[in-house]
Design an enzyme around this catalytic site. Sequence first.
Site, PDB file in Angstrom:
ATOM      1  N   SER A  65      24.266 -21.198   2.781  1.00  0.00           N
ATOM      2  CA  SER A  65      25.232 -20.843   3.842  1.00  0.00           C
ATOM      3  C   SER A  65      26.632 -20.518   3.335  1.00  0.00           C
ATOM      4  O   SER A  65      27.420 -19.938   4.069  1.00  0.00           O
ATOM      5  CB  SER A  65      25.359 -21.989   4.831  1.00  0.00           C
ATOM      6  N   TYR A 191      20.040 -10.967   4.813  1.00  0.00           N
ATOM      7  CA  TYR A 191      20.533 -12.331   5.035  1.00  0.00           C
ATOM      8  C   TYR A 191      19.814 -13.320   4.099  1.00  0.00           C
ATOM      9  O   TYR A 191      20.454 -14.169   3.462  1.00  0.00           O
ATOM     10  CB  TYR A 191      20.347 -12.732   6.506  1.00  0.00           C
ATOM     11  N   TYR A 243      29.745 -26.898   9.958  1.00  0.00           N
ATOM     12  CA  TYR A 243      28.779 -27.050  11.063  1.00  0.00           C
ATOM     13  C   TYR A 243      29.352 -27.963  12.150  1.00  0.00           C
ATOM     14  O   TYR A 243      30.535 -27.920  12.434  1.00  0.00           O
ATOM     15  CB  TYR A 243      27.431 -27.588  10.563  1.00  0.00           C
TER      16      TYR A 243
HETATM   17  N1  GLN Z   1      19.330 -19.866   4.307  1.00  0.00           N
HETATM   18  C1  GLN Z   1      19.585 -20.999   5.111  1.00  0.00           C
HETATM   19  C2  GLN Z   1      19.079 -20.763   6.516  1.00  0.00           C
HETATM   20  O1  GLN Z   1      19.205 -19.684   6.991  1.00  0.00           O
HETATM   21  C3  GLN Z   1      21.058 -21.277   5.130  1.00  0.00           C
HETATM   22  C4  GLN Z   1      21.416 -22.469   5.969  1.00  0.00           C
HETATM   23  C5  GLN Z   1      22.477 -23.340   5.400  1.00  0.00           C
HETATM   24  O2  GLN Z   1      22.806 -23.349   4.223  1.00  0.00           O
HETATM   25  N2  GLN Z   1      22.992 -24.168   6.278  1.00  0.00           N
HETATM   26  O3  GLN Z   1      18.547 -21.633   7.160  1.00  0.00           O
END
Ligand code: GLN
Length: 323
Positions: A65, A191, A243
């Site tokens: 993320s 992504y 988050y």
């Molecule tokens: N690639 C992960 C996802 O899409 C990234 C999420 C994260 O690092 N919080 O779930």
Amino acid sequence: MAIAAVQSFLNQLYHELKGLSEGRVATYIPELAKANPDWFGISVVTLDGQVFEVGDVAQKFTIQSISKVFVYSMALEDYGRENLLKKVGVEPTGDPFNSLIRLDEDSKRPDNPMVNAGAIATTSLITGQDPADRLNRMLAMFQRYVGDEVFVDVSTFVSERSTGHRNRAMAHLMLNFGLIDEHIDEALDLYFQQCSVLVTCHDLAVMAATLANKGVNPLTGVQAVGAEHVRDILSVMYTCGMYNFAGEWAFRVGIPAKSGVSGGILAVVPNQAGIAVFSPPLDGHGNSVRGLKVFEALSQEYGFHLFDLSLGHCRFAQGLQQT
Ligand code: GLN
């Protein structure tokens, strides 16, 4: 041998926290489950290029993320601030990073670029002639921040691509509401690729230091992003980067930051330094347990909280002195 006070402080934190057994390595992406829970690194890069590090700072892992910050910076450049705001908001959600509830309730646009829905929408806006061109532009962007070549970890990409059903569901919901165009499989691939870019803890600190330095990589002198975008990038990191722990983080630590499920946290102390911690075991919000503790201690020790900085209470200059 004399060492800087900050180096002794990092060494001390490393030894204090190394034995901690709280938290769990993410397993919902099968490749991530292979991480060693003992990996632990801390890296600090100053604006004049000094580097202070301890632990597994050269261990490669996928950025996950944390990539959202940099792809957002790219979208700001590709699309412009006002156009981008129409497509992706800047409102913290208070929901987990992979939630799709608010997407269904309020379908005007995804809330912010730091949760998965907003990140997928942001990625779908990256310009380029075809998927390969978009990926190459994105890798070139990461390269400017890191100061070295970057690569996608193909195993993690394939692992995410074949298991990322929630992310696919979000993309379909956004397509249903007309929030993104119909090329959703291409956007999802890009992504998953951005999340699978390999970095080290050292790389993340250099990337953070670049944002702390008005967009100029302090080790290479390369302008990675226009200085005019840095304030917007740091604003969304500050309000949405951790988050559904973002408010508590702003209160306790007060540094614009972004975490990822592979265990990295990158934080930007404007005009001072870029800091990164890597330690895979996560808490219930998806943030690195050791990482949170390191940042709380560093913020306390050096007055890195934004409201300490703005009151002139930063004590980092003392940290740079030899002991
Ligand atoms: N690639 C992960 C996802 O899409 C990234 C999420 C994260 O690092 N919080 O779930």
